[in-house]
Design an enzyme around this catalytic site. Structure first.
Site, PDB file in Angstrom:
ATOM      1  N   SER A  52      87.581  24.011  18.940  1.00 22.07           N
ATOM      2  CA  SER A  52      89.007  24.042  19.241  1.00 22.07           C
ATOM      3  C   SER A  52      89.417  25.404  19.807  1.00 22.07           C
ATOM      4  CB  SER A  52      89.802  23.659  17.990  1.00 22.07           C
ATOM      5  OG  SER A  52      91.127  23.308  18.301  1.00 22.07           O
TER       6      SER A  52
ATOM      7  N   ASP B 253      85.517  20.113  21.238  1.00 21.50           N
ATOM      8  CA  ASP B 253      86.842  19.489  21.205  1.00 21.50           C
ATOM      9  C   ASP B 253      87.991  20.403  21.615  1.00 21.50           C
ATOM     10  OD1 ASP B 253      87.127  16.527  20.415  1.00 21.50           O
ATOM     11  OD2 ASP B 253      89.006  17.393  19.747  1.00 21.50           O
TER      12      ASP B 253
ATOM     13  N   HIS C  41      89.015  15.155  15.806  1.00 21.09           N
ATOM     14  CA  HIS C  41      88.985  16.504  16.372  1.00 21.09           C
ATOM     15  C   HIS C  41      88.027  17.434  15.629  1.00 21.09           C
ATOM     16  CE1 HIS C  41      90.374  20.237  18.122  1.00 21.09           C
ATOM     17  NE2 HIS C  41      90.862  20.663  16.974  1.00 21.09           N
TER      18      HIS C  41
END
Length: 278
Positions: A106, A130, A258
């Site tokens: 992320s 992600d 996620h």
């Protein structure tokens, strides 16, 4: 095999590293070529311990509390992509162990790709989990709301675990426990997040910046990993990223949201090793 359940008996060296511009807290295990891990927003280096255990027989694995997070310094400002990327470059230079493989989730993925594009001489390759360009505004709005809602007082560790289990319903209990035990500090009346709320707000806003130039310009190998049911990186965002860079390999992890590396650590491990060994 539950990788998160196996960390209790494994020894990690935790220390703070002064890179000149900032002091960063890191967790280290293993020996060999340098592999650095960078967590997502509001998280910390501990979430990578299960993966580090499995990779530390081949690599010097070092997970980093990024600025504003964990036990690292928390300056009042400086939470854009280039600020984080400059920290990565400074850390690699300070460690002086050669160029590094970067594994980021992320926020950490955004920062790792940015660092690889800006400092190609310091980076061997990137595993970007992600986070891609072209993330829809609605997805970033939802992420920012979750981030800002996390700055609250909790009565005890059980209350933290209950909150995190509700916020991350697909993350296994052992991985939730890692987040709870590593990401909070005692204060009057209970526990609060170690992550600075002001830093998190600035970082969340910074995630909206255009990532296309970094992905367009990066020359080092990059593996893109997406959770099949990710609410942040849509199938459309991934498809547009692949049109931008059709040469970059992609792994879509079935059933994962996620939080790919915590929900599906074995598949994440296999994706990393297959990419590195290719």
């Amino acid at each position: 095999m539950d990788m998160a359940a196996d960390i209790a008996s494994d020894h990690f060296i935790s220390r703070r590293v002064d890179i000149g511009r900032i002091t960063l807290n890191v967790r280290e295990k293993g020996s060999g070529p340098l592999m650095l891990f960078f967590h997502g927003i509001t998280s910390n280096s501990a979430v990578f311990e299960p993966l580090m255990i499995r990779l530390s027989d081949r690599f010097t694995t070092i997970a980093v509390d990024q600025r504003g997070h964990g036990l690292s310094d928390k300056p009042e400002t400086g939470y854009e992509a280039n600020d984080y990327a400059d920290d990565i470059a400074g850390l690699i230079r300070t460690l002086a162990r050669g160029h590094a493989i970067l594994v980021g989730h992320s926020l950490g993925a955004r920062n790792s790709v940015t660092a690889a594009a800006k400092y190609p001489d310091l980076v061997r390759s990137v595993v970007a989990i992600d986070f891609t360009p072209y993330i829809e505004t609605e997805a970033l709005d939802a992420l920012e709301a979750r981030v800002n809602a996390g700055s609250q007082l909790f009565e005890d560790i059980k209350a933290v675990e209950a909150y995190l289990a509700g916020r991350y319903p697909n993350i296994p209990a052992d991985a939730i426990r890692i987040r709870a035990e590593s990401g909070y500090q005692p204060v009057d009346g209970g526990l609060r997040p170690l992550a600075s709320s002001a830093a998190m707000a600035q970082t969340a806003r910074g995630l909206r910046s255009d990532l296309v130039p970094a992905y367009r310009d990066v020359t080092k190998p990059v593996l893109i990993v997406r959770g099949e049911s990710s609410k942040l990186v849509s199938a459309a965002a991934l498809a547009k990223t692949s049109r931008l860079r059709p040469d970059l390999p992609v792994v879509v992890v079935p059933g994962a949201d996620h939080y790919v590396n915590e929900v599906s650590p074995e598949i994440t491990l296999k994706a990393i090793t297959n990419f590195i060994d290719a």
